[in-house]
Design an enzyme around this catalytic site. Sequence first.
Site, PDB file in Angstrom:
ATOM      1  N   GLN A  51       3.010  10.000   1.426  1.00  0.00           N
ATOM      2  CA  GLN A  51       4.316   9.317   1.432  1.00  0.00           C
ATOM      3  C   GLN A  51       5.183   9.730   0.253  1.00  0.00           C
ATOM      4  O   GLN A  51       6.396   9.524   0.264  1.00  0.00           O
ATOM      5  CB  GLN A  51       4.137   7.793   1.425  1.00  0.00           C
ATOM      6  CG  GLN A  51       3.567   7.246   2.728  1.00  0.00           C
ATOM      7  CD  GLN A  51       3.450   5.740   2.667  1.00  0.00           C
ATOM      8  OE1 GLN A  51       2.470   5.210   2.139  1.00  0.00           O
ATOM      9  NE2 GLN A  51       4.443   5.047   3.190  1.00  0.00           N
ATOM     10  N   CYS A  85       5.964  -0.344   7.118  1.00  0.00           N
ATOM     11  CA  CYS A  85       5.602   0.807   6.292  1.00  0.00           C
ATOM     12  C   CYS A  85       6.793   1.172   5.414  1.00  0.00           C
ATOM     13  O   CYS A  85       7.933   1.150   5.882  1.00  0.00           O
ATOM     14  CB  CYS A  85       5.262   1.978   7.211  1.00  0.00           C
ATOM     15  SG  CYS A  85       4.855   3.497   6.341  1.00  0.00           S
ATOM     16  N   LEU A  86       6.535   1.520   4.168  1.00  0.00           N
ATOM     17  CA  LEU A  86       7.631   1.897   3.272  1.00  0.00           C
ATOM     18  C   LEU A  86       8.355   3.157   3.760  1.00  0.00           C
ATOM     19  O   LEU A  86       9.502   3.398   3.393  1.00  0.00           O
ATOM     20  CB  LEU A  86       7.092   2.128   1.844  1.00  0.00           C
ATOM     21  CG  LEU A  86       6.567   0.871   1.132  1.00  0.00           C
ATOM     22  CD1 LEU A  86       5.954   1.245  -0.214  1.00  0.00           C
ATOM     23  CD2 LEU A  86       7.682  -0.158   0.940  1.00  0.00           C
ATOM     24  N   HIS A 102      -2.535   7.325   7.208  1.00  0.00           N
ATOM     25  CA  HIS A 102      -1.535   8.245   6.638  1.00  0.00           C
ATOM     26  C   HIS A 102      -2.179   9.575   6.230  1.00  0.00           C
ATOM     27  O   HIS A 102      -1.553  10.627   6.311  1.00  0.00           O
ATOM     28  CB  HIS A 102      -0.896   7.631   5.380  1.00  0.00           C
ATOM     29  CG  HIS A 102       0.306   6.776   5.653  1.00  0.00           C
ATOM     30  ND1 HIS A 102       1.431   7.252   6.298  1.00  0.00           N
ATOM     31  CD2 HIS A 102       0.588   5.484   5.333  1.00  0.00           C
ATOM     32  CE1 HIS A 102       2.344   6.283   6.373  1.00  0.00           C
ATOM     33  NE2 HIS A 102       1.853   5.197   5.804  1.00  0.00           N
ATOM     34  N   GLY A 109       0.836  -1.198   0.000  1.00  0.00           N
ATOM     35  CA  GLY A 109       0.000   0.000   0.000  1.00  0.00           C
ATOM     36  C   GLY A 109       0.867   1.243   0.000  1.00  0.00           C
ATOM     37  O   GLY A 109       2.033   1.191   0.407  1.00  0.00           O
ATOM     38  N   HIS A 164      -4.218   1.273   7.637  1.00  0.00           N
ATOM     39  CA  HIS A 164      -2.877   1.855   7.672  1.00  0.00           C
ATOM     40  C   HIS A 164      -2.761   3.037   6.698  1.00  0.00           C
ATOM     41  O   HIS A 164      -2.258   4.103   7.050  1.00  0.00           O
ATOM     42  CB  HIS A 164      -1.869   0.756   7.329  1.00  0.00           C
ATOM     43  CG  HIS A 164      -0.441   1.206   7.254  1.00  0.00           C
ATOM     44  ND1 HIS A 164       0.513   0.817   8.177  1.00  0.00           N
ATOM     45  CD2 HIS A 164       0.204   2.009   6.367  1.00  0.00           C
ATOM     46  CE1 HIS A 164       1.671   1.377   7.855  1.00  0.00           C
ATOM     47  NE2 HIS A 164       1.522   2.092   6.756  1.00  0.00           N
ATOM     48  N   GLU A 165      -3.263   2.824   5.471  1.00  0.00           N
ATOM     49  CA  GLU A 165      -3.121   3.876   4.456  1.00  0.00           C
ATOM     50  C   GLU A 165      -4.022   5.071   4.759  1.00  0.00           C
ATOM     51  O   GLU A 165      -3.629   6.225   4.568  1.00  0.00           O
ATOM     52  CB  GLU A 165      -3.426   3.326   3.056  1.00  0.00           C
ATOM     53  CG  GLU A 165      -2.522   2.175   2.603  1.00  0.00           C
ATOM     54  CD  GLU A 165      -1.036   2.440   2.763  1.00  0.00           C
ATOM     55  OE1 GLU A 165      -0.600   3.596   2.683  1.00  0.00           O
ATOM     56  OE2 GLU A 165      -0.294   1.462   2.994  1.00  0.00           O
TER      57      GLU A 165
HETATM   58 ZN    ZN Z   1       2.719   3.337   5.652  1.00  0.00          ZN
END
Ligand code: ZN
Length: 165
Positions: free
Chosen positions: A51, A95-96, A141, A46, A137-138
């Site tokens: 991000q 998380c990226l 953000h 995701g 999660h997304e």
């Molecule tokens: Zn993330």
Amino acid sequence: MALRNILTKEQPTLYKKCRPVTEFNPRLHQLLDDMRETLMDANGVGLAAPQVGVLRRAVLVIETNVPEGEDEYVIELINPEILETSGEQDGAEGCLSVPGEYGLVKRPMNVKVRAQDRNGNWFEVEGTGLTARCFCHEIDHLDGIVFTSKAERMLTEEELSSGEE
Ligand code: ZN
């Protein structure tokens, strides 16, 4: 399409609240295409617009719960809202933007989301397991929330190395 840089947790942009998407134009489509390429390149499940430094309410989630023989696919969620949740799951999350770190985060097992597609049409989609975790999660953000603030605790080096790698 082009790869975009993924911001990491030190960068203040990640902690800001995103504004709704109001224009469903080529610029948005470019952003979504770039995000898709960036997500694939990073091997994530995701990615949220903040991000890549864009403070707008748009996320991508890969639906990984597909029947055998079928391809996973990317769900684009513009201005998403969680309508319903049920059940609970407790598991490791990453998380990226927080490379190499994982924490235990409680999430619902099933999540129903309402969102717009890239042309502005509203739709509803349900996710379970990893997909439900990813929706939460997304969408977090978009409100400037990084999972580390929700983790019961972060996993230690030892726990990580006893995992699959
Ligand atoms: Zn993330």
